[in-house]
Motif scaffolding. Structure first.
Motif, mmCIF file in Angstrom:
data_model
loop_
_atom_site.group_PDB
_atom_site.id
_atom_site.type_symbol
_atom_site.label_atom_id
_atom_site.label_comp_id
_atom_site.label_asym_id
_atom_site.label_seq_id
_atom_site.Cartn_x
_atom_site.Cartn_y
_atom_site.Cartn_z
ATOM 1 N N ASP A 33 57.013 7.105 9.494
ATOM 2 C CA ASP A 33 57.113 7.968 8.320
ATOM 3 C C ASP A 33 57.162 7.139 7.044
ATOM 4 O O ASP A 33 57.869 6.139 6.970
ATOM 5 N N PHE A 34 56.428 7.581 6.050
ATOM 6 C CA PHE A 34 56.482 6.997 4.711
ATOM 7 C C PHE A 34 56.597 8.124 3.698
ATOM 8 O O PHE A 34 56.141 9.244 3.949
ATOM 9 N N GLY A 35 57.215 7.827 2.569
ATOM 10 C CA GLY A 35 57.300 8.797 1.486
ATOM 11 C C GLY A 35 56.674 8.209 0.249
ATOM 12 O O GLY A 35 55.462 8.252 0.045
ATOM 13 N N CYS A 36 57.507 7.590 -0.583
ATOM 14 C CA CYS A 36 57.055 7.080 -1.876
ATOM 15 C C CYS A 36 56.087 5.895 -1.764
ATOM 16 O O CYS A 36 55.269 5.683 -2.637
ATOM 17 N N THR A 37 56.225 5.101 -0.732
ATOM 18 C CA THR A 37 55.461 3.863 -0.470
ATOM 19 C C THR A 37 55.745 2.745 -1.477
ATOM 20 O O THR A 37 55.049 1.740 -1.487
ATOM 21 N N VAL A 38 56.739 2.921 -2.310
ATOM 22 C CA VAL A 38 57.039 1.878 -3.311
ATOM 23 C C VAL A 38 58.493 1.396 -3.237
ATOM 24 O O VAL A 38 58.990 0.769 -4.168
ATOM 25 N N GLY A 39 59.175 1.699 -2.132
ATOM 26 C CA GLY A 39 60.506 1.132 -1.941
ATOM 27 C C GLY A 39 61.644 1.856 -2.614
ATOM 28 O O GLY A 39 62.694 1.250 -2.859
ATOM 29 N N SER A 40 61.502 3.154 -2.885
ATOM 30 C CA SER A 40 62.603 3.834 -3.566
ATOM 31 C C SER A 40 63.189 5.022 -2.812
ATOM 32 O O SER A 40 64.310 5.435 -3.114
ATOM 33 N N CYS A 41 62.503 5.585 -1.805
ATOM 34 C CA CYS A 41 63.005 6.808 -1.165
ATOM 35 C C CYS A 41 63.761 6.561 0.139
ATOM 36 O O CYS A 41 64.561 7.393 0.559
ATOM 37 N N GLY A 42 63.491 5.487 0.832
ATOM 38 C CA GLY A 42 64.180 5.169 2.083
ATOM 39 C C GLY A 42 63.608 5.832 3.322
ATOM 40 O O GLY A 42 64.102 5.611 4.426
ATOM 41 N N THR A 43 62.576 6.631 3.188
ATOM 42 C CA THR A 43 61.979 7.339 4.332
ATOM 43 C C THR A 43 61.519 6.385 5.431
ATOM 44 O O THR A 43 61.577 6.711 6.603
ATOM 45 N N CYS A 44 61.078 5.222 5.065
ATOM 46 C CA CYS A 44 60.459 4.286 6.002
ATOM 47 C C CYS A 44 61.443 3.290 6.607
ATOM 48 O O CYS A 44 61.022 2.301 7.213
ATOM 49 N N ALA A 45 62.754 3.545 6.491
ATOM 50 C CA ALA A 45 63.751 2.576 6.961
ATOM 51 C C ALA A 45 63.591 2.303 8.454
ATOM 52 O O ALA A 45 63.395 3.222 9.255
ATOM 53 N N ARG A 76 65.455 -2.423 7.116
ATOM 54 C CA ARG A 76 64.453 -2.822 6.127
ATOM 55 C C ARG A 76 63.609 -1.603 5.773
ATOM 56 O O ARG A 76 63.586 -0.616 6.483
ATOM 57 N N LEU A 77 62.891 -1.713 4.676
ATOM 58 C CA LEU A 77 61.974 -0.661 4.261
ATOM 59 C C LEU A 77 60.574 -1.050 4.716
ATOM 60 O O LEU A 77 60.023 -2.070 4.268
ATOM 61 N N GLY A 78 60.013 -0.230 5.595
ATOM 62 C CA GLY A 78 58.700 -0.556 6.143
ATOM 63 C C GLY A 78 57.636 -0.742 5.080
ATOM 64 O O GLY A 78 56.745 -1.587 5.213
ATOM 65 N N CYS A 79 57.732 0.021 4.006
ATOM 66 C CA CYS A 79 56.699 -0.070 2.964
ATOM 67 C C CYS A 79 56.765 -1.369 2.189
ATOM 68 O O CYS A 79 55.847 -1.683 1.421
ATOM 69 N N GLN A 80 57.853 -2.133 2.367
ATOM 70 C CA GLN A 80 58.015 -3.386 1.623
ATOM 71 C C GLN A 80 57.781 -4.616 2.489
ATOM 72 O O GLN A 80 57.923 -5.746 2.026
HETATM 73 S S1 FES Z 1 58.242 4.937 1.751
HETATM 74 FE FE1 FES Z 1 59.786 5.236 0.258
HETATM 75 S S2 FES Z 1 61.025 3.466 0.506
HETATM 76 FE FE2 FES Z 1 59.361 3.103 1.870
#
Ligand code: FES
Length: 94
Positions: A33-45, A76-80
């Protein structure tokens, strides 16, 4: 090439060293799962159970988001993530 092992499903994927985990998942239909893709929402933890040294270091901003979104202190945040070697991972506790 590096290997990503998903503990939840047992799936193993190969990924080129230096690749973005986000780009890899989006290009290979990986169920992450991803949300914002920029490291701010936490969806990808997620939690890297093995190979934590084979990814880029977390920034202070990433650590702050992880602290707010997961009870796993080392999530960690997957998007980062940039993958530089073999890792084994699982979803983070929320
Ligand atoms: S998708 Fe939002 S923090 Fe990774």
């Amino acid at each position: 090439m590096a290997k990503i092992t998903f503990l939840k499903t047992g799936a193993v994927h190969e990924i080129a060293d230096g690749s973005s985990y986000l780009d890899f998942c989006q290009s290979n239909d990986v169920p992450q799962d991803f949300g914002c893709t920029v490291g701010s929402c936490g969806t990808c933890a997620l939690v890297i159970e093995e190979g934590g040294d084979n990814v880029n270091a977390a920034t202070e901003d990433e650590k702050d988001v992880v602290e707010m979104c997961s009870s796993d202190a080392h999530a960690r945040l997957g998007c980062q993530l940039t993958i530089n070697g073999d890792i084994t991972l699982r979803p983070a506790e929320v």
